[in-house]
Design a protein around this motif. Structure first.
Motif, PDB file in Angstrom:
ATOM      1  N   ALA A  64       0.865  -1.184   0.000  1.00 23.18           N
ATOM      2  CA  ALA A  64       0.000   0.000   0.000  1.00 23.18           C
ATOM      3  C   ALA A  64       0.902   1.234   0.000  1.00 23.18           C
ATOM      4  CB  ALA A  64      -0.914  -0.015   1.217  1.00 23.18           C
ATOM      5  N   GLU A  65       1.387   1.591  -1.179  1.00 28.78           N
ATOM      6  CA  GLU A  65       2.406   2.644  -1.277  1.00 28.78           C
ATOM      7  C   GLU A  65       1.877   4.030  -0.926  1.00 28.78           C
ATOM      8  OE1 GLU A  65       4.050   2.343  -5.166  1.00 28.78           O
ATOM      9  OE2 GLU A  65       5.223   0.549  -4.709  1.00 28.78           O
ATOM     10  N   ARG A  66       0.546   4.199  -0.888  1.00 30.06           N
ATOM     11  CA  ARG A  66      -0.012   5.527  -0.617  1.00 30.06           C
ATOM     12  C   ARG A  66      -0.134   5.809   0.880  1.00 30.06           C
ATOM     13  NH1 ARG A  66      -4.554   4.209  -3.752  1.00 30.06           N
ATOM     14  NH2 ARG A  66      -5.841   5.008  -2.050  1.00 30.06           N
ATOM     15  N   TYR A  67       0.361   4.913   1.725  1.00 32.56           N
ATOM     16  CA  TYR A  67       0.185   5.087   3.166  1.00 32.56           C
ATOM     17  C   TYR A  67       1.521   5.115   3.910  1.00 32.56           C
ATOM     18  CZ  TYR A  67      -4.800   4.286   2.473  1.00 32.56           C
ATOM     19  OH  TYR A  67      -6.118   4.396   2.078  1.00 32.56           O
ATOM     20  N   THR A  68       2.558   5.628   3.281  1.00 32.78           N
ATOM     21  CA  THR A  68       3.868   5.645   3.935  1.00 32.78           C
ATOM     22  C   THR A  68       3.919   6.655   5.084  1.00 32.78           C
ATOM     23  OG1 THR A  68       4.669   7.177   2.246  1.00 32.78           O
ATOM     24  CG2 THR A  68       5.089   4.835   1.879  1.00 32.78           C
ATOM     25  N   VAL A  69       3.299   7.828   4.899  1.00 33.16           N
ATOM     26  CA  VAL A  69       3.275   8.813   5.994  1.00 33.16           C
ATOM     27  C   VAL A  69       2.439   8.275   7.155  1.00 33.16           C
ATOM     28  CG1 VAL A  69       2.644  11.156   6.659  1.00 33.16           C
ATOM     29  CG2 VAL A  69       3.599  10.741   4.399  1.00 33.16           C
ATOM     30  N   ALA A  70       1.308   7.665   6.807  1.00 38.16           N
ATOM     31  CA  ALA A  70       0.457   7.082   7.847  1.00 38.16           C
ATOM     32  C   ALA A  70       1.233   6.042   8.652  1.00 38.16           C
ATOM     33  CB  ALA A  70      -0.782   6.458   7.222  1.00 38.16           C
ATOM     34  N   ARG A  71       2.019   5.226   7.960  1.00 36.27           N
ATOM     35  CA  ARG A  71       2.817   4.216   8.676  1.00 36.27           C
ATOM     36  C   ARG A  71       3.783   4.888   9.641  1.00 36.27           C
ATOM     37  NH1 ARG A  71       6.592   0.386   5.296  1.00 36.27           N
ATOM     38  NH2 ARG A  71       7.424   2.402   4.612  1.00 36.27           N
ATOM     39  N   ALA A  72       4.464   5.929   9.178  1.00 38.16           N
ATOM     40  CA  ALA A  72       5.425   6.606  10.049  1.00 38.16           C
ATOM     41  C   ALA A  72       4.744   7.175  11.286  1.00 38.16           C
ATOM     42  CB  ALA A  72       6.134   7.708   9.269  1.00 38.16           C
ATOM     43  N   VAL A  73       3.564   7.759  11.102  1.00 38.44           N
ATOM     44  CA  VAL A  73       2.830   8.330  12.238  1.00 38.44           C
ATOM     45  C   VAL A  73       2.429   7.227  13.218  1.00 38.44           C
ATOM     46  CG1 VAL A  73       0.715   9.511  12.936  1.00 38.44           C
ATOM     47  CG2 VAL A  73       2.006  10.332  10.952  1.00 38.44           C
ATOM     48  N   VAL A  74       1.906   6.124  12.695  1.00 37.03           N
ATOM     49  CA  VAL A  74       1.466   5.036  13.565  1.00 37.03           C
ATOM     50  C   VAL A  74       2.645   4.428  14.312  1.00 37.03           C
ATOM     51  CG1 VAL A  74       0.484   2.711  13.605  1.00 37.03           C
ATOM     52  CG2 VAL A  74      -0.590   4.492  12.227  1.00 37.03           C
ATOM     53  N   GLN A  75       3.729   4.117  13.606  1.00 35.29           N
ATOM     54  CA  GLN A  75       4.863   3.496  14.270  1.00 35.29           C
ATOM     55  C   GLN A  75       5.451   4.397  15.346  1.00 35.29           C
ATOM     56  OE1 GLN A  75       7.353   2.484  10.849  1.00 35.29           O
ATOM     57  NE2 GLN A  75       6.869   0.310  11.138  1.00 35.29           N
ATOM     58  N   ARG A  76       5.661   5.649  15.012  1.00 36.73           N
ATOM     59  CA  ARG A  76       6.282   6.558  15.993  1.00 36.73           C
ATOM     60  C   ARG A  76       5.307   6.896  17.114  1.00 36.73           C
ATOM     61  NH1 ARG A  76      10.775  10.145  13.043  1.00 36.73           N
ATOM     62  NH2 ARG A  76      11.248   8.748  11.315  1.00 36.73           N
ATOM     63  N   GLY A  77       4.020   7.059  16.768  1.00 39.43           N
ATOM     64  CA  GLY A  77       3.038   7.383  17.796  1.00 39.43           C
ATOM     65  C   GLY A  77       2.828   6.250  18.773  1.00 39.43           C
ATOM     66  N   VAL A  78       2.699   5.026  18.267  1.00 42.31           N
ATOM     67  CA  VAL A  78       2.538   3.871  19.155  1.00 42.31           C
ATOM     68  C   VAL A  78       3.780   3.698  20.029  1.00 42.31           C
ATOM     69  CG1 VAL A  78       2.313   1.352  19.225  1.00 42.31           C
ATOM     70  CG2 VAL A  78       0.896   2.680  17.658  1.00 42.31           C
ATOM     71  N   TRP A 102      -2.227  13.862   3.161  1.00 46.04           N
ATOM     72  CA  TRP A 102      -1.128  14.489   3.898  1.00 46.04           C
ATOM     73  C   TRP A 102      -0.481  15.596   3.071  1.00 46.04           C
ATOM     74  CZ3 TRP A 102      -0.018  13.905   8.895  1.00 46.04           C
ATOM     75  CH2 TRP A 102      -0.470  12.775   9.567  1.00 46.04           C
ATOM     76  N   SER A 103      -0.290  15.364   1.793  1.00 45.84           N
ATOM     77  CA  SER A 103       0.366  16.331   0.924  1.00 45.84           C
ATOM     78  C   SER A 103      -0.532  17.531   0.630  1.00 45.84           C
ATOM     79  CB  SER A 103       0.778  15.652  -0.383  1.00 45.84           C
ATOM     80  OG  SER A 103       1.347  16.584  -1.268  1.00 45.84           O
ATOM     81  N   THR A 104      -1.801  17.266   0.293  1.00 46.61           N
ATOM     82  CA  THR A 104      -2.714  18.330  -0.128  1.00 46.61           C
ATOM     83  C   THR A 104      -3.189  19.182   1.033  1.00 46.61           C
ATOM     84  OG1 THR A 104      -3.478  16.928  -1.944  1.00 46.61           O
ATOM     85  CG2 THR A 104      -4.861  18.812  -1.352  1.00 46.61           C
ATOM     86  N   VAL A 105      -3.576  18.541   2.117  1.00 46.22           N
ATOM     87  CA  VAL A 105      -4.199  19.249   3.236  1.00 46.22           C
ATOM     88  C   VAL A 105      -3.183  19.687   4.281  1.00 46.22           C
ATOM     89  CG1 VAL A 105      -5.924  19.079   5.071  1.00 46.22           C
ATOM     90  CG2 VAL A 105      -6.340  17.971   2.865  1.00 46.22           C
ATOM     91  N   LEU A 106      -2.225  18.821   4.573  1.00 46.83           N
ATOM     92  CA  LEU A 106      -1.298  19.082   5.673  1.00 46.83           C
ATOM     93  C   LEU A 106       0.100  19.488   5.216  1.00 46.83           C
ATOM     94  CD1 LEU A 106      -2.377  16.069   7.918  1.00 46.83           C
ATOM     95  CD2 LEU A 106      -3.108  18.447   8.099  1.00 46.83           C
ATOM     96  N   GLY A 107       0.349  19.402   3.922  1.00 45.89           N
ATOM     97  CA  GLY A 107       1.657  19.808   3.406  1.00 45.89           C
ATOM     98  C   GLY A 107       2.788  18.890   3.775  1.00 45.89           C
ATOM     99  N   VAL A 108       2.469  17.655   4.153  1.00 45.15           N
ATOM    100  CA  VAL A 108       3.491  16.665   4.506  1.00 45.15           C
ATOM    101  C   VAL A 108       3.671  15.742   3.319  1.00 45.15           C
ATOM    102  CG1 VAL A 108       4.123  14.797   6.068  1.00 45.15           C
ATOM    103  CG2 VAL A 108       2.900  16.792   6.942  1.00 45.15           C
ATOM    104  N   HIS A 109       4.900  15.602   2.851  1.00 46.73           N
ATOM    105  CA  HIS A 109       5.162  14.819   1.653  1.00 46.73           C
ATOM    106  C   HIS A 109       5.872  13.514   2.014  1.00 46.73           C
ATOM    107  CE1 HIS A 109       3.947  18.172  -0.882  1.00 46.73           C
ATOM    108  NE2 HIS A 109       4.680  18.963  -0.102  1.00 46.73           N
ATOM    109  N   ALA A 110       5.478  12.455   1.325  1.00 48.44           N
ATOM    110  CA  ALA A 110       6.101  11.156   1.538  1.00 48.44           C
ATOM    111  C   ALA A 110       7.506  11.152   0.960  1.00 48.44           C
ATOM    112  CB  ALA A 110       5.258  10.063   0.881  1.00 48.44           C
ATOM    113  N   GLY A 111       8.306  10.223   1.424  1.00 49.89           N
ATOM    114  CA  GLY A 111       9.653  10.076   0.886  1.00 49.89           C
ATOM    115  C   GLY A 111       9.626   9.436  -0.489  1.00 49.89           C
ATOM    116  N   GLY A 112      10.752   8.947  -0.905  1.00 48.79           N
ATOM    117  CA  GLY A 112      10.851   8.305  -2.206  1.00 48.79           C
ATOM    118  C   GLY A 112      10.067   7.012  -2.255  1.00 48.79           C
ATOM    119  N   PRO A 113       9.871   6.465  -3.449  1.00 53.82           N
ATOM    120  CA  PRO A 113       9.119   5.216  -3.580  1.00 53.82           C
ATOM    121  C   PRO A 113       9.801   4.072  -2.848  1.00 53.82           C
ATOM    122  CG  PRO A 113      10.252   5.761  -5.636  1.00 53.82           C
ATOM    123  CD  PRO A 113      10.397   6.944  -4.743  1.00 53.82           C
TER     124      PRO A 113
END
Length: 511
Positions: A34-48, A300-311
């Motif tokens: 699920a390549e469109r959820y890399t930022v979400a993964r980072a938030v979940v891993q670091r938040g948990v 994340w990119s459109t609303v929050l201005g947070v961009h995912a890393g490379g593929p």
């Protein structure tokens, strides 16, 4: 010639077959990733991981006086009567207060490394091992924590930490099956809480629950009184909105895309409202973190201005196999909480296995109409007469001094203060730890006293201690202006009559 021709034909067929297999593998991996959820993964891993850090800090600061060798409910006595199969824990093998400290510090260090994102930079097995270590260590604590760890958010943290272990590292895309399990987890948290309310106290159905909740909740925060004083029509709107967010909105988590992100946003906003209005340890913060798993990189990119890393690269075969096996296990374990959601006798905050995986959640199926507080007092006088000078012990979080502004402690968890709330509800099981607590006060036990905000005797042993009941309510605006008090309290009688060290000694000899 025949051999050569046959071999060439077989070779070409083999290449074509291998090609088809390769395409199938690529398609399978593309479906898995699920390549469109890399930022979400980072938030979940670091938040948990951040919540795990808080949990292990609580272990370091509170476990030994509550559950240690000289604690109120000592772990050695617990593991002597409860076998490993009913409560798997490192402490079943060996218990010492020093081992608890080691577990706490390992949890803090590993958790901070995950918050910084260090294991995530390596191969997928590294963050997997780190999260599974946190899960195993915290499971060891929870399974021997008895009533002091009997909260739904302990299971929520364990389940979230277990799933976070299989989100992979920065080198691979997040597995879609794990993301779906995270959405299923958030759905159970919200829908379970909504259903337990709707099936429970009629105050939720007639929209009057918040006439009382902010005043009677376990541990009010600094703004709780202001929330309570909102106009009653506003309270009814709050309850109705809560029903929509908990009973309807979670279903849209399973619709990937903008609808899913809007559903997550509504739940996050509701949880932030709860953060402002009370102290519920890490329940709200962890739910917020988990809800972010439903926000894809485009939002994340459109609303929050947070961009995912490379593929990210394709997931290795071993990782795919492990994740699919774990996902299948969680699907099987989902039968019990799914059935619970549809049950007329729905359980609230229940674990169906000793590993605390795929649990049932819920909160405040019943709303108290009046607030009762247990006030603990001691005296240095030789006799506990009516003329004795009784002094009150101060707790860190629960209401006591009517002039004091409640503090915001969440996501930190004050376990003793929370159980004092349950004690005031008349829960007889809480007396198992409360009488030892009174004994520790008579001994002026330093670790126990450090759990409190104030000791009126400055470390000196009192001669007698007792517990009284008081009715508490928020001061009305005119009362607040006249007296400066935030609470008004009324004596409701004696709960535990005066006790001394000699009293405890006589009881021990009698047994």
């Amino acid at each position: 010639m025949g051999w050569g021709g046959t071999g060439g034909l077989a070779g070409r067929r083999g290449v074509r077959d291998a090609g088809r297999v390769g395409v199938q593998v690529v398609v399978a991996v593309e479906w898995f990733d699920a390549e469109r959820y890399t930022v979400a993964r980072a938030v979940v891993q670091r938040g948990v991981a951040a919540v795990f850090v808080v949990g292990f800090v609580v272990v370091l600061r509170q476990f030994r006086p509550l559950l240690g060798s000289h604690g109120l409910l000592p772990v050695p006595a617990f593991v002597a009567r409860v076998p490993w199969r009913r409560a798997p824990s490192l402490f079943q093998w060996r218990y010492s207060d020093g081992l608890v400290v080691a577990v706490g510090w390992v949890g803090v260090v590993v958790g901070l490394a995950l918050v910084a994102g260090l294991p995530q930079r390596a191969a997928p097995w590294v963050p997997m091992a780190a999260f599974l270590l946190l899960w195993g260590l915290y499971l060891s604590v929870v399974n021997v924590g008895q009533t002091f760890y009997g909260f739904g958010w302990e299971s929520l943290l364990l389940e979230a930490g277990f799933l976070a272990a299989f989100l992979g590292s920065d080198d691979v895309a997040p597995p879609v099956t794990v993301l779906v399990l995270l959405w299923w987890l958030v759905l159970r948290v919200e829908l379970g809480a909504g259903l337990i309310k709707w099936r429970g106290d009629p105050a939720w159905r007639d929209l009057t629950a918040l006439y009382y909740h902010h005043e009677t909740q376990p541990m009010p925060g600094p703004l709780s009184r202001l929330f309570h004083l909102l106009p009653r029509p506003m309270h009814r709107v709050e309850v109705a909105s809560n029903h929509v967010v908990q009973l309807v909105v979670p279903l849209f988590l399973l619709v990937p895309g903008p609808v899913q992100a809007v559903a997550a946003g509504l739940m996050i906003a509701t949880q932030l409202w709860l953060v402002l209005s009370g102290n519920f340890a890490w329940l709200n913060w962890l739910t917020i973190v988990l809800a972010f798993s439903a926000v894809d990189d485009r939002v994340w990119s459109t609303v929050l201005g947070v961009h995912a890393g490379g593929p990210a690269g394709a997931s290795p075969g071993w990782f795919v196999a492990v994740v699919l096996a774990v996902s299948a296990l969680c699907v099987v374990l989902s039968w019990w909480p799914l059935r619970n959601l549809f049950s007329r006798h729905q359980l609230m905050n229940a674990s169906f296995n000793v590993w605390h995986l795929v649990n049932a959640y819920g909160a405040f199926g019943t709303i108290g109409r009046r607030r009762t507080e247990v006030v603990v007092e001691g005296t240095l006088d030789p006799e506990p007469s009516l003329d004795a000078a009784w002094e009150e012990y101060g707790f860190r979080g629960k209401p006591g001094d009517v002039l004091r502004l409640p503090r915001q402690f969440a996501p930190y968890h004050l376990r003793l203060d929370w159980l004092m709330w349950f004690l005031a509800l008349g829960s007889s099981i809480q007396m198992r730890w409360f009488l030892p607590f009174l004994l520790r006060l008579l001994e002026a036990d330093p670790p126990t006293l450090r759990l409190l905000a104030s000791d009126p005797f400055g470390g000196e042993r009192p001669r007698w201690v007792r517990a009284r009941l008081y009715r508490y309510r928020y001061a009305k605006p005119d009362e607040r202006r006249a007296t400066g008090a935030r609470w008004v309290r009324q004596d409701a009688g004696l709960m535990v009559d005066a006790l001394s060290l000699e009293t405890f000694a006589r009881r021990t000899r009698a047994r």
